[in-house]
Design a protein around this motif. Structure first.
Motif, PDB file in Angstrom:
ATOM      1  N   ALA A  73       0.889  -1.152  -0.027  1.00  0.00           N
ATOM      2  CA  ALA A  73       0.012  -0.041  -0.013  1.00  0.00           C
ATOM      3  C   ALA A  73       0.821   1.355   0.036  1.00  0.00           C
ATOM      4  O   ALA A  73       0.492   2.391  -0.610  1.00  0.00           O
ATOM      5  CB  ALA A  73      -0.843   0.033   1.312  1.00  0.00           C
ATOM      6  N   GLN A  74       1.973   1.165   0.779  1.00  0.00           N
ATOM      7  CA  GLN A  74       2.979   2.170   0.644  1.00  0.00           C
ATOM      8  C   GLN A  74       3.607   2.715  -0.472  1.00  0.00           C
ATOM      9  O   GLN A  74       3.523   3.852  -0.999  1.00  0.00           O
ATOM     10  CB  GLN A  74       4.070   2.030   1.766  1.00  0.00           C
ATOM     11  N   MET A  75       3.759   1.813  -1.120  1.00  0.00           N
ATOM     12  CA  MET A  75       4.441   1.819  -2.758  1.00  0.00           C
ATOM     13  C   MET A  75       3.239   2.357  -3.717  1.00  0.00           C
ATOM     14  O   MET A  75       3.728   3.104  -4.548  1.00  0.00           O
ATOM     15  CB  MET A  75       5.085   0.432  -3.149  1.00  0.00           C
ATOM     16  N   VAL A  76       1.932   1.924  -3.553  1.00  0.00           N
ATOM     17  CA  VAL A  76       0.862   2.344  -4.384  1.00  0.00           C
ATOM     18  C   VAL A  76       0.950   3.855  -4.182  1.00  0.00           C
ATOM     19  O   VAL A  76       0.669   4.525  -5.154  1.00  0.00           O
ATOM     20  CB  VAL A  76      -0.334   1.572  -4.128  1.00  0.00           C
ATOM     21  N   GLY A 165       3.657  -6.082  -5.076  1.00  0.00           N
ATOM     22  CA  GLY A 165       2.704  -6.860  -4.126  1.00  0.00           C
ATOM     23  C   GLY A 165       3.915  -7.675  -3.458  1.00  0.00           C
ATOM     24  O   GLY A 165       4.638  -8.547  -4.059  1.00  0.00           O
ATOM     25  N   ILE A 166       4.038  -7.432  -2.123  1.00  0.00           N
ATOM     26  CA  ILE A 166       4.874  -7.946  -1.376  1.00  0.00           C
ATOM     27  C   ILE A 166       4.768  -9.543  -1.225  1.00  0.00           C
ATOM     28  O   ILE A 166       3.524  -9.962  -1.017  1.00  0.00           O
ATOM     29  CB  ILE A 166       4.972  -7.457   0.079  1.00  0.00           C
ATOM     30  N   GLY A 167       5.624 -10.248  -1.745  1.00  0.00           N
ATOM     31  CA  GLY A 167       5.643 -11.616  -1.580  1.00  0.00           C
ATOM     32  C   GLY A 167       5.022 -12.331  -3.049  1.00  0.00           C
ATOM     33  O   GLY A 167       5.067 -13.479  -3.508  1.00  0.00           O
TER      34      GLY A 167
ATOM     35  N   THR B  17      13.111   4.328  -2.856  1.00  0.00           N
ATOM     36  CA  THR B  17      12.206   3.254  -2.745  1.00  0.00           C
ATOM     37  C   THR B  17      12.169   2.043  -3.375  1.00  0.00           C
ATOM     38  O   THR B  17      11.338   2.052  -4.374  1.00  0.00           O
ATOM     39  CB  THR B  17      10.937   4.041  -2.584  1.00  0.00           C
ATOM     40  N   LYS B  18      13.052   1.178  -3.306  1.00  0.00           N
ATOM     41  CA  LYS B  18      13.278   0.046  -4.094  1.00  0.00           C
ATOM     42  C   LYS B  18      14.228  -1.150  -3.526  1.00  0.00           C
ATOM     43  O   LYS B  18      15.009  -0.368  -2.669  1.00  0.00           O
ATOM     44  CB  LYS B  18      13.900   0.261  -5.373  1.00  0.00           C
ATOM     45  N   PRO B  19      13.877  -2.167  -3.504  1.00  0.00           N
ATOM     46  CA  PRO B  19      14.891  -2.968  -2.940  1.00  0.00           C
ATOM     47  C   PRO B  19      16.597  -2.619  -3.439  1.00  0.00           C
ATOM     48  O   PRO B  19      16.464  -2.332  -4.675  1.00  0.00           O
ATOM     49  CB  PRO B  19      14.596  -4.280  -3.511  1.00  0.00           C
ATOM     50  N   ALA B  20      17.477  -2.955  -2.510  1.00  0.00           N
ATOM     51  CA  ALA B  20      18.749  -2.694  -3.018  1.00  0.00           C
ATOM     52  C   ALA B  20      19.304  -3.380  -4.100  1.00  0.00           C
ATOM     53  O   ALA B  20      19.142  -4.570  -4.246  1.00  0.00           O
ATOM     54  CB  ALA B  20      19.777  -2.890  -1.715  1.00  0.00           C
ATOM     55  N   GLY B  21      19.860  -2.637  -5.255  1.00  0.00           N
ATOM     56  CA  GLY B  21      20.311  -3.309  -6.532  1.00  0.00           C
ATOM     57  C   GLY B  21      19.403  -3.834  -7.357  1.00  0.00           C
ATOM     58  O   GLY B  21      19.705  -4.223  -8.412  1.00  0.00           O
ATOM     59  N   SER B  22      18.171  -3.401  -7.167  1.00  0.00           N
ATOM     60  CA  SER B  22      17.031  -4.020  -8.045  1.00  0.00           C
ATOM     61  C   SER B  22      16.973  -3.285  -9.442  1.00  0.00           C
ATOM     62  O   SER B  22      16.270  -3.708 -10.318  1.00  0.00           O
ATOM     63  CB  SER B  22      15.595  -3.956  -7.193  1.00  0.00           C
ATOM     64  N   LEU B  23      17.642  -2.035  -9.373  1.00  0.00           N
ATOM     65  CA  LEU B  23      17.677  -1.560 -11.142  1.00  0.00           C
ATOM     66  C   LEU B  23      18.988  -1.984 -11.497  1.00  0.00           C
ATOM     67  O   LEU B  23      19.240  -1.368 -12.785  1.00  0.00           O
ATOM     68  CB  LEU B  23      17.615  -0.277 -10.741  1.00  0.00           C
TER      69      LEU B  23
END
Lengths: 340, 340
Positions: A73-76, A165-167, B17-23
């Protein structure tokens, strides 16, 4: 797909002022775009929309991800505020971002670019139960399909798919395993970043889910048993692109799970699909191979959101524009090669 | 290269705001751009120029290509008229095209976007003599270098390299063999399309050229002995980008031969180089490996003209823009992952 237009584009490429075949994948892409539009040269897509479908997943209770569920939701909210990676990449290519709530756990604030099609909040934990009722799965696919029809009516000439979507790499790997016949260990990756022990656990959860749901039957049932809301909406977006005959650029492993479902429902849909990139997730490569798609980019991306699809849009435009604007040997007065 | 700015960009990426390294590769590219500009976030390149250097080659007398020599001049006219592939691809990314006459056989009509820096018409046949006098080679490199300084003064913030020259994959493979130490058979390809017998002949011509010129000494001598005018100008463009601290996106095998010369003259130049794509020519891969560069695209291109560099420009912009515009976890109120 219009095979005559596709053949016309291929013949057209031979008359352009360059060695035959020297633009490689861009030539195939140009022919595909002609086949999709039914005309050569194909129109250059100028008004793309990126559909980012978001959903929460019961299977996170099995410990498949280090991220808290609230992040979906935070990312949305971040997408809608313009601060996420996909927001930035969409601006760079002049694309609008449409966010679809396909089952986010938290109630989301209304926003003009947020479409709520959720049938339930949080999917079922696929290790123990179906992700979705079959009716819900059908409704979510239909919602994705209808969305593309609306977007097309508003002037959108290309759609791209994305997810949040986490997961959700877990249900995606489960769907890919079921629809490609590959073992879970071959299609399961580290998602946003997990260690060896967590990866082993994730594979075990997917194996349990597949054992629970039994041998895969039709693609809609696989979607309902093992998938999720965003995967369903993405499948619908792919089918919707076929309905209105526009290209759909798909992102990584979650989008490819949805694409497999769409191509299972109607194999013709695959003709309208352009693979934006090769994600580092092994399930993405498995799905690409199963679908016979060659991805345009291979940049070690593993973000989702539609990031790899957005980055590929300039290549799609270039492929179309080459056919529309390059001079022919005749027109430019350029000599051709002598025959060997 | 400013290592502090590069480190700042890497640290900055961890807060986004993204997982580290995901780009993936885009994160490395962002850090490189910060290092080039000396600031994080790096500026987004908005005014690129593609320098297309053109030259004719005496070695075509050895029968290394099926294309008539006149095509070099005809294609230069096509570039300037806007009908070539590079013309179209440049328009799509908002780049200007600057054509440099570095030794085209035919007299060319004057044009505001054509710069004549030729020291001789047609290079020497490298199987029998040096391509260029050492003084001419130096002057052509200097001309490329000075051109980038001028372009930068006019507001250009990124340069890309391209080439045109019937037969020029032959001197390029010779230069790459000499500067990487690999055997000609390992770095020679089919160029614009030749059969097995012609390929064998081309390799033999390159072997003879290397035997004639003797063991490679300094890169400028290799350029003079085995190279060509466009390779020299491209080497100068790469050095010029270093001089004014802007990124230079290089194209395929001809551009990479020039890049090897530039990096041989000043190893610091390599820090400013972004490899646009991996050409199908084996010499391109050899040069990329020697330079430690990972190409952004891999689309089976073998056209030259700067086409693979132009197509990569949106990726460069996206990499810079991600650092400039993405929200941080703190600012967006997004939770971070729990530690394992």
């Amino acid at each position: 797909r219009d095979e005559r237009a596709e053949a016309a584009a291929r013949a057209h490429h031979l008359r352009l002022t360059k060695p035959a075949g020297s633009l490689g994948v861009l030539e195939d892409l140009g022919a595909q775009l002609a086949g999709i539009a039914g005309v050569d040269p194909p129109p250059v897509p100028r008004r793309p929309a990126i559909v980012v479908a978001a959903c929460d997943h019961g299977v996170v209770d099995e410990g498949v991800t280090p991220w808290p569920r609230d992040v979906t939701a935070q990312m949305v909210a971040n997408f809608l505020a313009g601060g996420a990676a996909i927001s930035v990449l969409a601006r760079e290519v002049g694309a609008s971002v449409v966010v679809v709530d396909a089952g986010v756990a938290t109630e989301l604030e209304r926003h003009p670019a947020l479409l709520d099609v959720a049938r339930r909040r949080v999917t079922g934990n696929i290790a123990q139960e179906a992700a979705l009722d079959l009716d819900d799965a059908r409704a979510l696919v239909e919602a994705g399909r209808a969305l593309v029809s609306s977007l097309h009516a508003y002037g959108i000439d290309l759609v791209a798919t994305g997810d949040m979507g986490i997961g959700n790499t877990t249900p995606s790997a489960a769907v890919i395993a079921a629809l490609t016949g590959r073992p879970p260990a071959a299609v399961t990756g580290r998602g946003t970043g997990i260690d060896d022990a967590q990866l082993a656990r994730k594979i075990e959860v997917i194996e349990r889910s597949l054992a629970r749901s039994g041998p895969p039957t039709d693609p809609m049932s696989v979607l309902a048993e093992l998938g999720g809301g965003e995967i369903a909406v993405i499948a619908g977006v792919v089918l919707g692109a076929m309905d209105v005959r526009i290209p759909v650029v798909v992102d990584g492993v979650i989008s490819l799970a949805g694409t497999l479902v769409a191509a299972g429902i109607d194999p013709v849909a695959a003709d309208f699909v352009i693979a934006g990139h090769r994600s580092v997730e092994p399930g993405a490569t498995a799905a690409l191979e199963h679908l016979g798609l060659r991805p345009l980019l291979d940049l070690d991306l593993r973000l989702g959101e539609g990031s790899g699809a957005a980055l590929a849009i300039p290549l799609v435009r270039s492929a179309a524009r080459i056919l529309a604007e390059m001079a022919t040997f005749d027109a430019a007065g350029v000599a051709e090669r002598s025959e060997a």
